[in-house]
Design an enzyme around this catalytic site. Structure first.
Site, PDB file in Angstrom:
ATOM      1  NE  ARG A  73       9.539   2.108  10.705  1.00 55.59           N
ATOM      2  CZ  ARG A  73      10.724   1.669  10.257  1.00 55.59           C
ATOM      3  NH1 ARG A  73      11.404   0.813  10.953  1.00 55.59           N
ATOM      4  NH2 ARG A  73      11.226   2.111   9.101  1.00 55.59           N
ATOM      5  CE  LYS A 103      -1.165  -4.915 -16.804  1.00 58.67           C
ATOM      6  NZ  LYS A 103      -2.281  -5.875 -16.714  1.00 58.67           N
ATOM      7  CG  HIS A 152       2.167   8.642   8.280  1.00 61.67           C
ATOM      8  ND1 HIS A 152       1.261   7.615   8.512  1.00 61.67           N
ATOM      9  CD2 HIS A 152       3.378   8.039   8.142  1.00 61.67           C
ATOM     10  CE1 HIS A 152       1.917   6.456   8.497  1.00 61.67           C
ATOM     11  NE2 HIS A 152       3.189   6.692   8.267  1.00 61.67           N
TER      12      HIS A 152
HETATM   13  C1  NCD Z   1       7.519   7.842   7.894  1.00 66.40           C
HETATM   14  C2  NCD Z   1       6.768   8.110   6.608  1.00 66.40           C
HETATM   15  O1  NCD Z   1       6.603   7.210   5.788  1.00 66.40           O
HETATM   16  O2  NCD Z   1       6.322   9.241   6.473  1.00 66.40           O
HETATM   17  N1  NCD Z   1       7.767   6.485   8.101  1.00 66.40           N
HETATM   18  C3  NCD Z   1       6.840   5.747   8.778  1.00 66.40           C
HETATM   19  O3  NCD Z   1       5.757   5.533   8.309  1.00 66.40           O
HETATM   20  N2  NCD Z   1       7.159   5.322  10.004  1.00 66.40           N
HETATM   21  C4  NCD Z   1       8.729   8.682   8.081  1.00 66.40           C
HETATM   22  C5  NCD Z   1       9.783   8.671   7.000  1.00 66.40           C
HETATM   23  O4  NCD Z   1       9.701   7.973   6.001  1.00 66.40           O
HETATM   24  O5  NCD Z   1      10.765   9.400   7.194  1.00 66.40           O
END
Ligand code: NCD
Length: 324
Positions: A73, A103, A152
């Site tokens: 996503r 590398k 995130h």
């Molecule tokens: C999440 C992540 O990468 O932190 N995924 C995402 O970006 N929608 C959640 C996960 O990986 O569990």
């Protein structure tokens, strides 16, 4: 439909917005958002892009997506967002294996080089703090698309956007965050944004060994209730399920002990309020039964779709600040 700058600046709701967002050079952490008002401004822009899915606003830009960890996503919605805004995309989707890192090149050198090729870097990395380090070196905007167990931020923005769209508010909510709260970076970022609104109660539901780190439990404007069991479903406005982060476990048996700890099924959904929602950043492993996918309260696919509009808004915002 295409839009140009002239057209854009005629949209009253977004006028005031550009000046302010353009002050942000990189998007590294949700701590960069000092008020709920700032979020509203991003939401306005995302609403706009939901209605206007194609433009040429970034037609002179090249966006680099540099992913050292798996993604579906985040990477594809960011790349779609860039393409819908008229930008071009260069991509290293498995940078750990296929970029010069294999590398022995350092992240710093890689970032320096890409800074000379592109106009922004969307970076996912396995180390907490990697995005911040990259931003200290980069001459172009860095967007943190996940830094290990750190943050995130773009996921959190699309999460709060989804809550606002679905429930009409971001305050006075009972929200359960369920699963791997120790390693789940989406939750770490989301808490910072939920703190910007008043009177939210967060139920932190996790196995003992995967509790939310203490430094994230700052009780400023927010109340936390920590539990191991997922109960009191009838109280909740938002049930935010997360995956146990298998890749963060050193010992496979430890993962085995907790992997199926939480599973939302039809029976549990019967206990939830009519006007509540179920969210999940996805991918889901076994946290949510597919049987509830058609329940109108299952918001996780709408949530993923919202990611496209939020990421269009973010790219537009950061690249406008990159303008000389
Ligand atoms: C999440 C992540 O990468 O932190 N995924 C995402 O970006 N929608 C959640 C996960 O990986 O569990």
């Amino acid at each position: 439909m295409t839009i140009n700058y002239g057209h854009f600046f005629m949209i009253p709701v977004c006028n005031h917005f550009y000046g302010r967002i353009s002050q942000m050079k990189h998007l590294i952490s949700t701590k960069q958002f000092g008020s709920a008002k700032k979020l509203e401004e991003i939401f306005d822009l995302a609403d706009y892009y939901q209605e206007h899915k194609l433009s040429t606003e970034l037609k002179d830009k090249i966006i680099a997506s540099l992913f050292y960890e798996p993604s579906t996503r985040t990477r594809l919605s960011f790349e779609t967002a860039a393409l819908r805004l008229g930008a071009q995309v260069i991509s290293s989707e498995n940078a750990k294996q296929f970029s010069s890192v294999a590398k022995g090149e350092t992240l710093a050198d890689t970032i320096k080089i890409i800074s000379g090729y592109a106009d922004a870097i969307i970076l996912r990395h396995y180390e907490k703090g990697a995005a911040r380090k990259a931003s200290e070196i980069s001459t172009i905007p860095i967007i943190n698309a996940g830094d290990g167990i750190g943050e995130h931020p773009t996921q959190a923005l699309l999460d709060v956007y989804t809550i606002k769209k679905e429930l009409g508010r971001l305050d006075n909510l009972h929200i359960a965050l369920v699963g791997d709260l120790l390693n789940g970076r989406t939750v770490h970022s989301l808490i910072n944004l939920l703190r910007l609104s008043d009177s939210n109660i967060l139920y932190l539901i996790s196995p003992e060994e995967l509790k939310l780190p203490d430094h994230l439990k700052v009780r400023n404007k927010i109340n936390f209730i920590e539990k191991e069991e997922l109960t009191n479903l009838g109280k909740l406005d938002v049930l935010y399920m997360t995956r146990i982060q298998k890749e963060r476990f050193q010992i496979p048996e430890e993962y085995g002990k907790v992997k199926n700890r939480y599973h939302l099924d039809v029976k549990m959904m019967r206990k939830m309020k009519k006007n509540s929602i179920v969210m999940h950043p996805l991918p889901r492993v076994n946290e949510i039964s597919t049987e509830i996918d058609n329940d109108s309260r299952a918001a996780y696919f709408r949530q993923a779709q919202n990611g496209l509009y939020i990421r269009m808004a973010i790219l537009r915002l950061l690249l406008s600040s990159a303008r000389p």
